[in-house]
Design a protein around this motif. Structure first.
Motif, PDB file in Angstrom:
ATOM      1  N   THR A   1      -1.537   5.756  23.324  1.00 38.95           N
ATOM      2  CA  THR A   1      -0.889   6.019  22.106  1.00 38.95           C
ATOM      3  C   THR A   1      -1.357   4.941  21.137  1.00 38.95           C
ATOM      4  O   THR A   1      -1.523   3.769  21.438  1.00 38.95           O
ATOM      5  CB  THR A   1       0.764   5.667  21.959  1.00 38.95           C
ATOM      6  OG1 THR A   1       1.175   6.702  22.867  1.00 38.95           O
ATOM      7  CG2 THR A   1       1.234   5.925  20.643  1.00 38.95           C
ATOM      8  N   VAL A   2      -1.912   5.456  19.974  1.00 38.80           N
ATOM      9  CA  VAL A   2      -2.605   4.589  19.073  1.00 38.80           C
ATOM     10  C   VAL A   2      -1.967   4.686  17.544  1.00 38.80           C
ATOM     11  O   VAL A   2      -1.367   5.502  17.240  1.00 38.80           O
ATOM     12  CB  VAL A   2      -4.078   4.783  18.851  1.00 38.80           C
ATOM     13  CG1 VAL A   2      -4.575   4.017  20.117  1.00 38.80           C
ATOM     14  CG2 VAL A   2      -4.403   6.196  18.470  1.00 38.80           C
ATOM     15  N   GLY A   3      -2.410   3.703  16.531  1.00 36.01           N
ATOM     16  CA  GLY A   3      -1.806   3.761  15.343  1.00 36.01           C
ATOM     17  C   GLY A   3      -2.568   3.122  14.185  1.00 36.01           C
ATOM     18  O   GLY A   3      -3.598   2.381  14.595  1.00 36.01           O
ATOM     19  N   HIS A   4      -2.311   3.057  13.279  1.00 35.52           N
ATOM     20  CA  HIS A   4      -2.875   2.470  12.120  1.00 35.52           C
ATOM     21  C   HIS A   4      -3.437   0.882  12.379  1.00 35.52           C
ATOM     22  O   HIS A   4      -2.660   0.269  12.702  1.00 35.52           O
ATOM     23  CB  HIS A   4      -2.216   2.520  10.651  1.00 35.52           C
ATOM     24  CG  HIS A   4      -2.964   1.824   9.406  1.00 35.52           C
ATOM     25  ND1 HIS A   4      -4.312   2.199   8.827  1.00 35.52           N
ATOM     26  CD2 HIS A   4      -2.760   0.643   8.784  1.00 35.52           C
ATOM     27  CE1 HIS A   4      -4.523   1.555   7.958  1.00 35.52           C
ATOM     28  NE2 HIS A   4      -3.901   0.524   7.998  1.00 35.52           N
ATOM     29  N   GLY A   5      -4.752   0.633  12.219  1.00 33.77           N
ATOM     30  CA  GLY A   5      -5.239  -0.698  12.350  1.00 33.77           C
ATOM     31  C   GLY A   5      -5.554  -0.831  13.659  1.00 33.77           C
ATOM     32  O   GLY A   5      -6.273  -2.032  14.149  1.00 33.77           O
ATOM     33  N   ASP A   6      -5.174   0.012  14.739  1.00 28.48           N
ATOM     34  CA  ASP A   6      -5.815   0.067  16.003  1.00 28.48           C
ATOM     35  C   ASP A   6      -7.379   0.343  16.113  1.00 28.48           C
ATOM     36  O   ASP A   6      -7.808   1.040  15.775  1.00 28.48           O
ATOM     37  CB  ASP A   6      -5.100   0.682  16.988  1.00 28.48           C
ATOM     38  CG  ASP A   6      -3.850   0.508  17.258  1.00 28.48           C
ATOM     39  OD1 ASP A   6      -3.331  -0.713  17.206  1.00 28.48           O
ATOM     40  OD2 ASP A   6      -2.848   1.211  17.793  1.00 28.48           O
TER      41      ASP A   6
ATOM     42  N   VAL B   1     -13.939   3.316  18.003  1.00 26.11           N
ATOM     43  CA  VAL B   1     -12.935   4.269  17.124  1.00 26.11           C
ATOM     44  C   VAL B   1     -12.104   3.128  16.582  1.00 26.11           C
ATOM     45  O   VAL B   1     -11.557   2.372  16.885  1.00 26.11           O
ATOM     46  CB  VAL B   1     -12.267   5.147  17.866  1.00 26.11           C
ATOM     47  CG1 VAL B   1     -11.318   5.958  16.961  1.00 26.11           C
ATOM     48  CG2 VAL B   1     -13.332   6.083  18.741  1.00 26.11           C
ATOM     49  N   GLN B   2     -11.979   3.442  15.191  1.00 24.38           N
ATOM     50  CA  GLN B   2     -10.784   2.653  14.467  1.00 24.38           C
ATOM     51  C   GLN B   2      -9.577   3.546  13.903  1.00 24.38           C
ATOM     52  O   GLN B   2     -10.175   4.750  13.492  1.00 24.38           O
ATOM     53  CB  GLN B   2     -11.463   1.889  13.441  1.00 24.38           C
ATOM     54  CG  GLN B   2     -12.694   0.869  13.813  1.00 24.38           C
ATOM     55  CD  GLN B   2     -13.659   0.426  12.548  1.00 24.38           C
ATOM     56  OE1 GLN B   2     -13.147   0.665  11.415  1.00 24.38           O
ATOM     57  NE2 GLN B   2     -14.600  -0.085  12.927  1.00 24.38           N
ATOM     58  N   VAL B   3      -8.659   3.264  13.744  1.00 22.85           N
ATOM     59  CA  VAL B   3      -7.512   4.242  13.397  1.00 22.85           C
ATOM     60  C   VAL B   3      -7.074   3.891  11.863  1.00 22.85           C
ATOM     61  O   VAL B   3      -6.813   2.477  11.409  1.00 22.85           O
ATOM     62  CB  VAL B   3      -6.410   4.074  14.160  1.00 22.85           C
ATOM     63  CG1 VAL B   3      -5.254   5.054  13.903  1.00 22.85           C
ATOM     64  CG2 VAL B   3      -6.742   4.266  15.497  1.00 22.85           C
ATOM     65  N   HIS B   4      -7.223   4.636  10.973  1.00 21.84           N
ATOM     66  CA  HIS B   4      -6.729   4.497   9.527  1.00 21.84           C
ATOM     67  C   HIS B   4      -5.613   5.680   9.244  1.00 21.84           C
ATOM     68  O   HIS B   4      -5.834   6.705   9.455  1.00 21.84           O
ATOM     69  CB  HIS B   4      -7.895   4.705   8.513  1.00 21.84           C
ATOM     70  CG  HIS B   4      -8.980   3.620   9.029  1.00 21.84           C
ATOM     71  ND1 HIS B   4      -8.889   2.378   8.353  1.00 21.84           N
ATOM     72  CD2 HIS B   4      -9.974   3.460   9.851  1.00 21.84           C
ATOM     73  CE1 HIS B   4      -9.964   1.547   8.657  1.00 21.84           C
ATOM     74  NE2 HIS B   4     -10.816   2.290   9.725  1.00 21.84           N
ATOM     75  N   GLY B   5      -4.576   5.194   8.504  1.00 21.17           N
ATOM     76  CA  GLY B   5      -3.727   6.059   7.952  1.00 21.17           C
ATOM     77  C   GLY B   5      -2.483   6.371   8.809  1.00 21.17           C
ATOM     78  O   GLY B   5      -2.376   5.750  10.143  1.00 21.17           O
TER      79      GLY B   5
ATOM     80  N   PRO C   1     -10.265  12.235   8.675  1.00 25.64           N
ATOM     81  CA  PRO C   1      -8.860  12.008   8.332  1.00 25.64           C
ATOM     82  C   PRO C   1      -7.633  12.810   8.750  1.00 25.64           C
ATOM     83  O   PRO C   1      -6.571  12.382   8.456  1.00 25.64           O
ATOM     84  CB  PRO C   1      -9.085  12.258   6.744  1.00 25.64           C
ATOM     85  CG  PRO C   1      -9.836  13.232   6.502  1.00 25.64           C
ATOM     86  CD  PRO C   1     -10.961  13.076   7.595  1.00 25.64           C
ATOM     87  N   GLY C   2      -7.935  13.845   9.417  1.00 25.76           N
ATOM     88  CA  GLY C   2      -6.909  14.765   9.737  1.00 25.76           C
ATOM     89  C   GLY C   2      -6.394  15.443   8.552  1.00 25.76           C
ATOM     90  O   GLY C   2      -7.031  15.896   7.707  1.00 25.76           O
ATOM     91  N   ASP C   3      -4.831  15.519   8.377  1.00 25.14           N
ATOM     92  CA  ASP C   3      -4.309  16.180   7.197  1.00 25.14           C
ATOM     93  C   ASP C   3      -3.697  15.233   6.156  1.00 25.14           C
ATOM     94  O   ASP C   3      -2.753  14.914   5.844  1.00 25.14           O
ATOM     95  CB  ASP C   3      -3.115  16.861   7.619  1.00 25.14           C
ATOM     96  CG  ASP C   3      -3.605  18.378   8.160  1.00 25.14           C
ATOM     97  OD1 ASP C   3      -4.852  18.713   7.929  1.00 25.14           O
ATOM     98  OD2 ASP C   3      -2.775  19.231   8.359  1.00 25.14           O
ATOM     99  N   ALA C   4      -4.648  14.367   5.756  1.00 23.92           N
ATOM    100  CA  ALA C   4      -4.244  13.213   4.759  1.00 23.92           C
ATOM    101  C   ALA C   4      -5.735  13.055   3.917  1.00 23.92           C
ATOM    102  O   ALA C   4      -6.813  13.147   4.347  1.00 23.92           O
ATOM    103  CB  ALA C   4      -3.582  11.963   5.457  1.00 23.92           C
ATOM    104  N   LEU C   5      -5.524  12.386   2.879  1.00 31.03           N
ATOM    105  CA  LEU C   5      -6.674  11.930   2.094  1.00 31.03           C
ATOM    106  C   LEU C   5      -6.826  10.496   2.026  1.00 31.03           C
ATOM    107  O   LEU C   5      -6.711   9.673   1.136  1.00 31.03           O
ATOM    108  CB  LEU C   5      -6.703  12.271   0.656  1.00 31.03           C
ATOM    109  CG  LEU C   5      -6.533  13.744   0.489  1.00 31.03           C
ATOM    110  CD1 LEU C   5      -6.420  14.228  -0.987  1.00 31.03           C
ATOM    111  CD2 LEU C   5      -7.669  14.618   1.045  1.00 31.03           C
ATOM    112  N   THR C   6      -6.978   9.885   3.311  1.00 35.37           N
ATOM    113  CA  THR C   6      -6.738   8.336   3.662  1.00 35.37           C
ATOM    114  C   THR C   6      -8.082   7.926   3.433  1.00 35.37           C
ATOM    115  O   THR C   6      -9.253   8.426   3.782  1.00 35.37           O
ATOM    116  CB  THR C   6      -6.520   8.153   5.108  1.00 35.37           C
ATOM    117  OG1 THR C   6      -5.445   8.863   5.440  1.00 35.37           O
ATOM    118  CG2 THR C   6      -6.563   6.751   5.569  1.00 35.37           C
ATOM    119  N   VAL C   7      -8.303   6.710   2.880  1.00 37.73           N
ATOM    120  CA  VAL C   7      -9.403   5.986   2.174  1.00 37.73           C
ATOM    121  C   VAL C   7      -9.618   4.787   3.248  1.00 37.73           C
ATOM    122  O   VAL C   7      -8.746   3.813   3.070  1.00 37.73           O
ATOM    123  CB  VAL C   7      -9.352   5.456   0.620  1.00 37.73           C
ATOM    124  CG1 VAL C   7     -10.929   4.935   0.522  1.00 37.73           C
ATOM    125  CG2 VAL C   7      -9.207   6.868  -0.053  1.00 37.73           C
ATOM    126  N   PRO C   8     -10.455   4.822   4.104  1.00 43.09           N
ATOM    127  CA  PRO C   8     -10.763   3.523   5.000  1.00 43.09           C
ATOM    128  C   PRO C   8     -10.902   2.374   4.292  1.00 43.09           C
ATOM    129  O   PRO C   8     -11.465   2.536   3.156  1.00 43.09           O
ATOM    130  CB  PRO C   8     -11.816   4.021   6.092  1.00 43.09           C
ATOM    131  CG  PRO C   8     -11.900   5.629   6.082  1.00 43.09           C
ATOM    132  CD  PRO C   8     -11.350   5.853   4.572  1.00 43.09           C
TER     133      PRO C   8
END
Length: 214
Positions: free
Chosen positions: A90-95, A104-108, A135-142
């Motif tokens: 399990t990972v999340g934003h910032g990991d 790999v870096q996680v964003h969003g 980004p998956g289903d988002a318009l996340t800007v790293p």
């Protein structure tokens, strides 16, 4: 100089990345090929929607390859981790983590808004090898430069003006289409022309099964 990554487009939002004889697959969902995840050493899943997360495809991949592991957010991990102890992370934003040799870096954190009446679910994006962002289903800007942006071109939650502005904001060296299973061949030239002319970067798309070196 050897390319960092080999990218193979699979149907819809799924891509395969290869480096140094290892394979990483992102979002082998229900719109992707049944064997989209087979042979993967590592699998990343952005969120729980069935066009990105298909439990049968993940189970088949992990059963076929005892060394394969999954990195995903909590809502997906909870559905599959019990069957594969120690292999679902399990990972999340910032990991940040290393999966089968891929950095790999996680964003969003959240899925894009589909409609105000529909509660937003969680969604994470993955920046692989400090180079390719899905980004998956988002318009996340790293918060760092992106060389290759996997661009969700057509979804119930976006329109082409948002897609173009997303490319402009991320400023990648290249944008390659994903999330395109709902886009008909008749409409593709319109998207190609408008994103290519207005996005401010090299825009391309791959037919499922085609590959390119990055």
């Amino acid at each position: 100089m050897e390319p960092k990554l080999k990218l193979t487009k699979k149907s819809h939002a799924c891509v395969r990345l290869e480096k140094d004889g290892r394979t990483l697959v992102i979002d082998p969902g229900g719109f992707s090929e049944h064997d989209a995840a087979l042979g993967a050493d590592a699998i990343l899943v952005t969120h729980e929607h069935p066009d990105h997360f298909d439990e049968d495809r993940l189970r088949a991949a992990l059963e076929a390859h005892p060394g394969a592991e999954i990195w995903t957010l909590r809502s997906v991990a909870e559905q599959i981790s019990a069957a594969f102890p120690g292999r679902v992370h399990t990972v999340g934003h910032g990991d940040t983590f290393t999966a089968a040799g891929f950095d790999v870096q996680v964003h969003g954190e959240l899925h894009a808004v589909i409609h105000p009446d529909i509660p937003r679910i969680t969604n994470i994006g993955f920046l692989v090898e400090d180079s390719l962002f899905h980004p998956g289903d988002a318009l996340t800007v790293p918060d760092r430069p992106v060389e290759t942006l996997m661009l969700p071109v057509m979804a119930p939650w976006n329109k082409i003006s948002e897609v173009i502005d997303y490319v402009r904001e991320v400023k990648p060296q290249r944008a390659i289409d994903i999330h395109d299973a709902l886009l008909t061949d008749l409409a593709r030239p319109i998207y190609d022309r408008q994103i290519g002319a207005l996005g401010g970067t090299v825009h391309g798309r791959l037919t499922p099964g085609d590959s390119t070196d990055l």
